[in-house]
Scaffold this active site. Structure first.
Site, PDB file in Angstrom:
ATOM      1  N   ASN A 239      29.733  38.825  41.786  1.00  0.00           N
ATOM      2  CA  ASN A 239      30.789  39.691  41.790  1.00  0.00           C
ATOM      3  C   ASN A 239      31.824  39.127  40.825  1.00  0.00           C
ATOM      4  OD1 ASN A 239      33.226  41.414  43.061  1.00  0.00           O
ATOM      5  ND2 ASN A 239      31.074  42.360  43.293  1.00  0.00           N
ATOM      6  N   HIS A 290      35.215  41.354  40.874  1.00  0.00           N
ATOM      7  CA  HIS A 290      34.878  42.307  39.981  1.00  0.00           C
ATOM      8  C   HIS A 290      35.084  43.664  40.798  1.00  0.00           C
ATOM      9  CE1 HIS A 290      31.748  45.226  38.189  1.00  0.00           C
ATOM     10  NE2 HIS A 290      32.155  44.677  37.177  1.00  0.00           N
ATOM     11  N   CYS A 291      35.047  43.801  42.094  1.00  0.00           N
ATOM     12  CA  CYS A 291      35.425  44.864  43.085  1.00  0.00           C
ATOM     13  C   CYS A 291      36.875  45.077  42.701  1.00  0.00           C
ATOM     14  CB  CYS A 291      35.064  44.735  44.649  1.00  0.00           C
ATOM     15  SG  CYS A 291      33.482  44.543  44.623  1.00  0.00           S
ATOM     16  N   ALA A 292      37.615  44.177  42.578  1.00  0.00           N
ATOM     17  CA  ALA A 292      39.163  44.342  42.903  1.00  0.00           C
ATOM     18  C   ALA A 292      39.876  44.599  41.531  1.00  0.00           C
ATOM     19  CB  ALA A 292      39.669  43.114  43.471  1.00  0.00           C
TER      20      ALA A 292
END
Length: 302
Positions: A239, A290-292
Protein backbone atom coordinates in the site's frame (compact mmCIF):
# COMPACT_ATOMS: atom_id res chain seq x y z
CA UNK A 1 0.31 10.16 11.15
CA UNK A 2 -1.81 11.91 8.52
CA UNK A 3 0.13 15.16 8.93
CA UNK A 4 3.41 13.23 8.85
CA UNK A 5 2.47 11.67 5.51
CA UNK A 6 1.45 15.06 4.11
CA UNK A 7 4.66 16.77 5.24
CA UNK A 8 6.80 13.97 3.80
CA UNK A 9 5.10 14.06 0.40
CA UNK A 10 5.21 17.87 0.33
CA UNK A 11 9.00 17.64 0.03
CA UNK A 12 8.43 16.25 -3.48
CA UNK A 13 5.12 17.56 -4.79
CA UNK A 14 2.26 19.91 -4.06
CA UNK A 15 -0.07 18.57 -1.36
CA UNK A 16 -3.63 19.51 -0.51
CA UNK A 17 -5.11 18.30 2.77
CA UNK A 18 -8.89 17.99 3.14
CA UNK A 19 -10.07 18.96 6.61
CA UNK A 20 -13.41 19.59 8.24
CA UNK A 21 -13.99 23.34 8.46
CA UNK A 22 -13.78 23.31 12.26
CA UNK A 23 -10.47 21.44 12.09
CA UNK A 24 -8.81 23.46 9.33
CA UNK A 25 -6.62 25.59 11.60
CA UNK A 26 -5.45 22.62 13.67
CA UNK A 27 -4.70 20.64 10.51
CA UNK A 28 -2.71 23.56 9.08
CA UNK A 29 -0.62 23.78 12.25
CA UNK A 30 0.04 20.03 12.13
CA UNK A 31 0.90 19.98 8.41
CA UNK A 32 3.00 23.15 8.22
CA UNK A 33 3.20 25.81 5.57
CA UNK A 34 4.21 23.48 2.71
CA UNK A 35 0.75 21.84 2.70
CA UNK A 36 -2.43 23.61 1.60
CA UNK A 37 -5.30 22.72 3.93
CA UNK A 38 -8.76 23.35 2.46
CA UNK A 39 -12.07 23.22 4.36
CA UNK A 40 -14.23 20.39 3.08
CA UNK A 41 -16.73 18.30 5.00
CA UNK A 42 -15.37 14.76 5.36
CA UNK A 43 -16.24 11.78 7.54
CA UNK A 44 -12.97 9.84 7.39
CA UNK A 45 -9.46 9.98 5.96
CA UNK A 46 -9.53 7.51 3.06
CA UNK A 47 -9.00 9.88 0.13
CA UNK A 48 -8.09 7.03 -2.22
CA UNK A 49 -11.70 5.87 -2.10
CA UNK A 50 -13.60 9.15 -1.90
CA UNK A 51 -11.68 11.43 -4.28
CA UNK A 52 -12.58 10.89 -7.97
CA UNK A 53 -10.52 8.69 -10.26
CA UNK A 54 -8.83 10.94 -12.80
CA UNK A 55 -8.69 9.98 -16.47
CA UNK A 56 -7.52 11.82 -19.55
CA UNK A 57 -9.70 12.19 -22.59
CA UNK A 58 -8.67 14.22 -25.60
CA UNK A 59 -5.95 15.94 -23.60
CA UNK A 60 -8.42 16.98 -20.89
CA UNK A 61 -8.41 15.69 -17.29
CA UNK A 62 -11.80 14.37 -16.14
CA UNK A 63 -12.82 13.20 -12.70
CA UNK A 64 -14.85 9.99 -12.54
CA UNK A 65 -17.06 9.89 -9.44
CA UNK A 66 -17.64 6.28 -8.43
CA UNK A 67 -20.57 6.99 -6.09
CA UNK A 68 -18.85 6.13 -2.80
CA UNK A 69 -21.32 4.39 -0.46
CA UNK A 70 -19.22 3.54 2.58
CA UNK A 71 -17.75 0.32 1.15
CA UNK A 72 -21.12 -1.26 0.56
CA UNK A 73 -23.09 0.66 3.23
CA UNK A 74 -20.98 -0.79 6.02
CA UNK A 75 -20.68 2.70 7.53
CA UNK A 76 -22.54 5.99 7.16
CA UNK A 77 -20.51 8.38 5.00
CA UNK A 78 -22.86 11.17 3.98
CA UNK A 79 -20.10 13.78 3.67
CA UNK A 80 -17.60 11.45 2.01
CA UNK A 81 -20.20 10.58 -0.63
CA UNK A 82 -20.10 14.25 -1.72
CA UNK A 83 -16.31 14.69 -1.70
CA UNK A 84 -15.94 13.84 -5.38
CA UNK A 85 -18.54 16.31 -6.58
CA UNK A 86 -17.31 19.08 -4.25
CA UNK A 87 -13.63 18.69 -5.04
CA UNK A 88 -14.14 18.66 -8.80
CA UNK A 89 -16.25 21.80 -8.60
CA UNK A 90 -13.56 23.56 -6.58
CA UNK A 91 -10.86 22.80 -9.14
CA UNK A 92 -13.05 23.25 -12.20
CA UNK A 93 -12.54 19.69 -13.42
CA UNK A 94 -15.36 18.09 -15.45
CA UNK A 95 -17.23 15.38 -13.56
CA UNK A 96 -18.47 12.09 -14.94
CA UNK A 97 -20.69 9.96 -12.75
CA UNK A 98 -19.78 6.31 -13.13
CA UNK A 99 -22.54 3.75 -13.78
CA UNK A 100 -21.08 1.71 -10.90
CA UNK A 101 -20.30 1.96 -7.21
CA UNK A 102 -16.61 1.45 -6.49
CA UNK A 103 -13.61 2.96 -4.75
CA UNK A 104 -10.26 4.15 -6.07
CA UNK A 105 -8.41 1.59 -3.95
CA UNK A 106 -10.10 -1.21 -5.87
CA UNK A 107 -8.32 -0.23 -9.11
CA UNK A 108 -4.72 -0.82 -10.13
CA UNK A 109 -3.64 0.16 -13.64
CA UNK A 110 -0.41 0.10 -15.62
CA UNK A 111 -1.14 3.25 -17.62
CA UNK A 112 -1.19 1.19 -20.82
CA UNK A 113 -4.70 -0.21 -20.76
CA UNK A 114 -4.52 -2.96 -18.12
CA UNK A 115 -6.71 -2.92 -15.01
CA UNK A 116 -6.31 -5.27 -12.04
CA UNK A 117 -9.26 -5.61 -9.67
CA UNK A 118 -10.68 -8.01 -7.07
CA UNK A 119 -14.12 -9.47 -7.68
CA UNK A 120 -14.92 -9.27 -3.98
CA UNK A 121 -14.71 -5.48 -3.94
CA UNK A 122 -16.99 -4.69 -6.89
CA UNK A 123 -18.92 -7.76 -8.11
CA UNK A 124 -20.80 -7.53 -4.87
CA UNK A 125 -24.46 -7.00 -4.00
CA UNK A 126 -23.49 -4.37 -1.44
CA UNK A 127 -22.24 -2.12 -4.24
CA UNK A 128 -23.62 -3.23 -7.59
CA UNK A 129 -26.69 -5.40 -7.06
CA UNK A 130 -27.90 -7.30 -10.07
CA UNK A 131 -24.78 -6.65 -12.18
CA UNK A 132 -22.69 -9.57 -13.38
CA UNK A 133 -18.93 -9.55 -13.71
CA UNK A 134 -19.32 -9.16 -17.47
CA UNK A 135 -21.65 -6.18 -16.99
CA UNK A 136 -19.18 -4.53 -14.63
CA UNK A 137 -16.21 -5.24 -16.87
CA UNK A 138 -17.94 -3.57 -19.82
CA UNK A 139 -18.72 -0.51 -17.69
CA UNK A 140 -15.13 -0.30 -16.41
CA UNK A 141 -13.70 -0.48 -19.92
CA UNK A 142 -16.06 2.25 -21.11
CA UNK A 143 -15.69 4.50 -18.05
CA UNK A 144 -11.94 4.25 -17.45
CA UNK A 145 -10.82 3.78 -21.03
CA UNK A 146 -8.94 0.56 -20.27
CA UNK A 147 -8.58 -2.28 -22.74
CA UNK A 148 -8.32 -5.33 -20.51
CA UNK A 149 -9.49 -6.27 -17.01
CA UNK A 150 -7.64 -8.98 -15.06
CA UNK A 151 -9.86 -10.35 -12.30
CA UNK A 152 -8.53 -11.57 -8.96
CA UNK A 153 -10.81 -13.30 -6.48
CA UNK A 154 -10.09 -11.27 -3.33
CA UNK A 155 -11.77 -11.85 0.04
CA UNK A 156 -15.37 -11.05 0.90
CA UNK A 157 -16.57 -9.70 4.21
CA UNK A 158 -13.36 -9.87 6.24
CA UNK A 159 -12.36 -6.23 6.01
CA UNK A 160 -14.36 -3.11 5.35
CA UNK A 161 -13.16 -2.82 1.73
CA UNK A 162 -13.85 -6.44 0.76
CA UNK A 163 -10.15 -6.74 -0.13
CA UNK A 164 -9.05 -3.84 -2.26
CA UNK A 165 -6.37 -4.69 -4.78
CA UNK A 166 -4.07 -1.87 -3.58
CA UNK A 167 -3.06 -3.94 -0.56
CA UNK A 168 -2.51 -7.07 -2.64
CA UNK A 169 -0.95 -6.36 -6.07
CA UNK A 170 0.70 -3.20 -7.39
CA UNK A 171 2.29 -2.32 -10.70
CA UNK A 172 5.83 -0.98 -10.67
CA UNK A 173 6.00 -0.87 -14.48
CA UNK A 174 3.88 -2.28 -17.31
CA UNK A 175 4.10 -6.06 -17.04
CA UNK A 176 5.75 -6.00 -13.59
CA UNK A 177 3.84 -6.35 -10.31
CA UNK A 178 4.64 -6.65 -6.63
CA UNK A 179 2.56 -9.25 -4.79
CA UNK A 180 1.91 -9.01 -1.06
CA UNK A 181 3.12 -12.08 0.84
CA UNK A 182 2.55 -13.08 4.45
CA UNK A 183 5.60 -13.18 6.72
CA UNK A 184 7.46 -16.46 6.12
CA UNK A 185 6.12 -19.24 8.35
CA UNK A 186 2.75 -17.57 8.98
CA UNK A 187 -0.09 -20.15 8.96
CA UNK A 188 -2.28 -19.94 5.84
CA UNK A 189 -5.41 -17.80 6.08
CA UNK A 190 -7.93 -16.20 3.74
CA UNK A 191 -5.49 -13.38 2.90
CA UNK A 192 -2.55 -15.59 2.01
CA UNK A 193 -4.86 -17.83 0.00
CA UNK A 194 -6.06 -14.73 -1.89
CA UNK A 195 -2.43 -13.90 -2.66
CA UNK A 196 -1.86 -17.47 -3.86
CA UNK A 197 -4.92 -17.19 -6.10
CA UNK A 198 -3.69 -13.87 -7.47
CA UNK A 199 -0.32 -15.42 -8.27
CA UNK A 200 -2.01 -18.29 -10.11
CA UNK A 201 -4.08 -15.88 -12.20
CA UNK A 202 -1.18 -13.54 -12.97
CA UNK A 203 1.13 -16.41 -13.90
CA UNK A 204 -1.22 -17.34 -16.75
CA UNK A 205 -2.59 -13.94 -17.74
CA UNK A 206 -1.32 -11.36 -20.19
CA UNK A 207 -1.77 -7.60 -20.04
CA UNK A 208 -3.45 -5.32 -22.58
CA UNK A 209 -0.30 -5.35 -24.73
CA UNK A 210 0.01 -9.14 -24.66
CA UNK A 211 2.89 -9.25 -22.16
CA UNK A 212 3.20 -11.93 -19.49
CA UNK A 213 3.39 -10.65 -15.95
CA UNK A 214 6.58 -10.70 -13.94
CA UNK A 215 5.48 -11.28 -10.33
CA UNK A 216 7.82 -10.20 -7.51
CA UNK A 217 7.13 -11.08 -3.88
CA UNK A 218 6.83 -8.27 -1.32
CA UNK A 219 6.91 -9.99 2.10
CA UNK A 220 5.15 -8.53 5.13
CA UNK A 221 6.92 -7.86 8.45
CA UNK A 222 6.96 -10.16 11.46
CA UNK A 223 3.88 -9.19 13.49
CA UNK A 224 5.82 -9.95 16.68
CA UNK A 225 8.34 -7.22 15.79
CA UNK A 226 6.18 -4.38 14.55
CA UNK A 227 5.43 -1.31 16.66
CA UNK A 228 1.74 -1.10 15.77
CA UNK A 229 -1.18 -3.19 16.91
CA UNK A 230 -4.90 -3.79 16.52
CA UNK A 231 -7.25 -6.32 14.97
CA UNK A 232 -7.58 -4.25 11.79
CA UNK A 233 -3.85 -3.46 11.45
CA UNK A 234 -2.75 -3.57 7.80
CA UNK A 235 0.85 -4.76 7.64
CA UNK A 236 1.33 -4.89 3.88
CA UNK A 237 4.09 -2.89 2.20
CA UNK A 238 2.08 -3.00 -1.04
CA UNK A 239 0.00 0.00 0.00
CA UNK A 240 2.70 2.46 -1.08
CA UNK A 241 2.22 5.80 -2.82
CA UNK A 242 4.20 6.83 -5.93
CA UNK A 243 4.86 10.59 -6.02
CA UNK A 244 7.10 12.85 -8.10
CA UNK A 245 10.64 11.40 -7.93
CA UNK A 246 9.71 9.34 -4.87
CA UNK A 247 7.84 6.39 -3.37
CA UNK A 248 6.36 6.46 0.13
CA UNK A 249 6.23 3.18 2.05
CA UNK A 250 5.27 2.28 5.61
CA UNK A 251 7.87 1.70 8.31
CA UNK A 252 6.42 -0.95 10.61
CA UNK A 253 9.30 -1.34 13.08
CA UNK A 254 10.57 -4.76 12.02
CA UNK A 255 13.92 -3.39 10.87
CA UNK A 256 14.90 -6.39 8.78
CA UNK A 257 11.55 -6.53 6.97
CA UNK A 258 11.41 -2.74 6.54
CA UNK A 259 14.87 -2.76 4.98
CA UNK A 260 14.00 -5.70 2.74
CA UNK A 261 10.84 -3.97 1.46
CA UNK A 262 12.74 -0.74 0.90
CA UNK A 263 15.35 -2.63 -1.10
CA UNK A 264 12.72 -4.31 -3.27
CA UNK A 265 11.04 -0.99 -3.96
CA UNK A 266 14.38 0.65 -4.74
CA UNK A 267 15.15 -2.08 -7.29
CA UNK A 268 11.80 -1.46 -8.96
CA UNK A 269 12.01 2.34 -8.79
CA UNK A 270 15.76 2.98 -9.22
CA UNK A 271 15.32 6.65 -10.16
CA UNK A 272 13.09 7.53 -7.20
CA UNK A 273 13.78 8.14 -3.52
CA UNK A 274 12.19 5.46 -1.33
CA UNK A 275 10.85 7.21 1.78
CA UNK A 276 9.70 5.13 4.79
CA UNK A 277 7.05 6.77 6.99
CA UNK A 278 5.72 5.63 10.38
CA UNK A 279 1.95 5.12 10.03
CA UNK A 280 0.98 2.86 12.93
CA UNK A 281 -2.25 4.73 13.71
CA UNK A 282 -3.30 4.81 10.06
CA UNK A 283 -2.50 1.10 9.69
CA UNK A 284 -4.44 0.25 12.84
CA UNK A 285 -7.46 1.83 11.18
CA UNK A 286 -7.31 -0.66 8.34
CA UNK A 287 -5.39 1.24 5.66
CA UNK A 288 -2.07 2.57 4.50
CA UNK A 289 -0.36 5.44 2.70
CA UNK A 290 -1.98 4.67 -0.64
CA UNK A 291 -5.41 4.47 1.00
CA UNK A 292 -4.92 7.87 2.63
CA UNK A 293 -3.77 9.72 -0.50
CA UNK A 294 -4.97 10.37 -4.02
CA UNK A 295 -2.86 11.75 -6.85
CA UNK A 296 -4.47 14.48 -8.94
CA UNK A 297 -2.94 15.38 -12.32
CA UNK A 298 -1.90 18.98 -12.54
CA UNK A 299 0.61 21.44 -13.89
CA UNK A 300 4.16 21.31 -12.48
CA UNK A 301 4.66 23.44 -9.39
CA UNK A 302 7.92 25.37 -8.85
Amino acid sequence: DIARIARAIAEYEYVVMLARPDQQKAAQRACGSQVEVIPLAVDDMWARDTVPVFVEEGGEVIGVDFNFNGWGDKQEHTNDARVGRTLLAKYGIPRVEAPLVAEGGSFETDGEGTLLITESSIVNENRNPGLSRDDIEADLIETLGVDKVVWLKGVRGQDITDAHVDSLVRFTAPGVVLLDQAFPGTPPDSWSRAADQARAVLSKATDARGRRFEVIDLPQPDLDRITGEGDDFVSTYANFYVANDSVFMPRFGDRKADDRARGILQEQFPDRDIVPVVIDTVASGGGGIHCATHDQPGKPVD
